[in-house]
Design a protein around this motif. Sequence first.
Motif, PDB file in Angstrom:
ATOM      1  N   LYS A 116      92.275  60.902  35.950  1.00 40.04           N
ATOM      2  CA  LYS A 116      91.285  61.958  36.192  1.00 40.04           C
ATOM      3  C   LYS A 116      89.995  61.665  35.451  1.00 40.04           C
ATOM      4  O   LYS A 116      89.945  60.840  34.533  1.00 40.04           O
ATOM      5  N   ARG A 117      88.952  62.391  35.853  1.00 36.11           N
ATOM      6  CA  ARG A 117      87.642  62.349  35.208  1.00 36.11           C
ATOM      7  C   ARG A 117      87.306  63.762  34.768  1.00 36.11           C
ATOM      8  O   ARG A 117      87.273  64.675  35.581  1.00 36.11           O
ATOM      9  N   ILE A 118      87.106  63.960  33.463  1.00 34.94           N
ATOM     10  CA  ILE A 118      86.723  65.270  32.930  1.00 34.94           C
ATOM     11  C   ILE A 118      85.268  65.171  32.479  1.00 34.94           C
ATOM     12  O   ILE A 118      84.916  64.326  31.657  1.00 34.94           O
ATOM     13  N   GLY A 119      84.430  66.017  33.031  1.00 29.39           N
ATOM     14  CA  GLY A 119      83.028  66.019  32.658  1.00 29.39           C
ATOM     15  C   GLY A 119      82.581  67.395  32.196  1.00 29.39           C
ATOM     16  O   GLY A 119      83.071  68.414  32.691  1.00 29.39           O
ATOM     17  N   THR A 120      81.662  67.435  31.241  1.00 28.56           N
ATOM     18  CA  THR A 120      81.115  68.697  30.790  1.00 28.56           C
ATOM     19  C   THR A 120      79.730  68.449  30.188  1.00 28.56           C
ATOM     20  O   THR A 120      79.401  67.323  29.816  1.00 28.56           O
ATOM     21  N   VAL A 121      78.923  69.487  30.127  1.00 26.30           N
ATOM     22  CA  VAL A 121      77.585  69.401  29.567  1.00 26.30           C
ATOM     23  C   VAL A 121      77.595  70.046  28.188  1.00 26.30           C
ATOM     24  O   VAL A 121      77.995  71.215  28.043  1.00 26.30           O
TER      25      VAL A 121
END
Length: 314
Positions: A116-121
Motif C-alpha cells: 500500500k501507499r499511505i500519504g498525508t499532508v
Amino acid sequence: MEWLLAPATAAAASTLRGELTAFLRRHAEESDVVDDAGLVVSELLGNAVEHAGGPIWVTLDWSASRPELVVHDLGPTFDVGKLTLPTGDSVRGRGLWLVSQLATDLDVVAKRDVGKRIGTVLPLTRRVERSIDPPRREVNPLPALDEAGPTGFGRESFLRALVVELARTAENSTGPASAEQTVAQVGATVGGQMEEEYRRAREVVGRLTVDQITDCYLRLKAAINGDFYVISADEERIVLGNRRCPFGDTVRRAPALCRMTSSVFGGIAARNHGDAVVLLDERIAVGDPECRVTVLLGEAARKNPGGHHYRQHG
C-alpha cells in the motif's frame, strides 16, 4: 527526498524519524507544530514496521507550501474511513487515528500487486527557498551526439554522463535538497542532449508535437534499457508505463534517481510546450510492480499544483 528502510526495524524507524523531524524544524515557518508533524512521521513508520514485514520506502515532497509525507510498504491495507478512537485501554489503532487528527488528506491506496501507499499532508508551511528547476547547461554537453547508435544513446554513454554531471553539480550544491537538486540538474542537461539527438535522427525542426515527444521518450528510454510504453497521449497529457527500470534493482536503494526521469521528461515537454508537470504516479523504486509517469502539458500543467514543475527557459 526519499529513504529506504531495509531491514525495517524499530531502531531504523526511530533514526529516520529524528532525521525527518530535524529537517522539518530547519525549514518550517512554524516551530510550534513541528513536534506534531514528527509524531505523524513516528506513527506512520511505526505502523509500517509492525505490520508490513518487509522494506519501507519513505518520501517527503515539499514542492508545495505544505509537505506531503508518503510511506510505501508491502503490508496489508486498511480503510481510512473506519479509523476511530479506540475505547477503554486499547492502544491498537490509536496511532493511526491520531495521525488522522493531526495531519490532513490521509489517503491509503492499495498497490496493484501487493502492499500500500499511505500519504498525508503535514501541518507545516515552508519558508520560501530558491527553485531547483535548473536550466540545461549549454557548455560541454554530455554525451556527444556522435556517440549515438542506430537506436539512440547507449547505456554506457548515459551512465558516464550521469556520473560526470553528478560530480560536477555536487561540487557546487549545498543544503538539504542537494541530492535531488543534483539529479534534477543531470536530467536537465543530459535530457536536452537526448532531445537534440532525437531531432537529428528524425530530422525534426521546430516545436515537437505530442506524438513526437512521446516517441522521443520511448526512444531515449529504450536506448538505456528501459521498457516504457504508451498508455495514452493527447494535447493535455502523456501517460507512460514502464516494466523495467534502466538502473535495475539498484533503484530500490536509491529512489531519488526517479528524479532523473522527471527532469528529462519535464525538460523536453517544457521546451516544446512552455510549461510541464511530471507526476510519478507509480514507481518500481518504491515497490510498485511497474512505473507510471504522467506528463502534463501547457495549460494543464499550469493548473496543477502538485508534481514536479518545469518551464521553458530563455
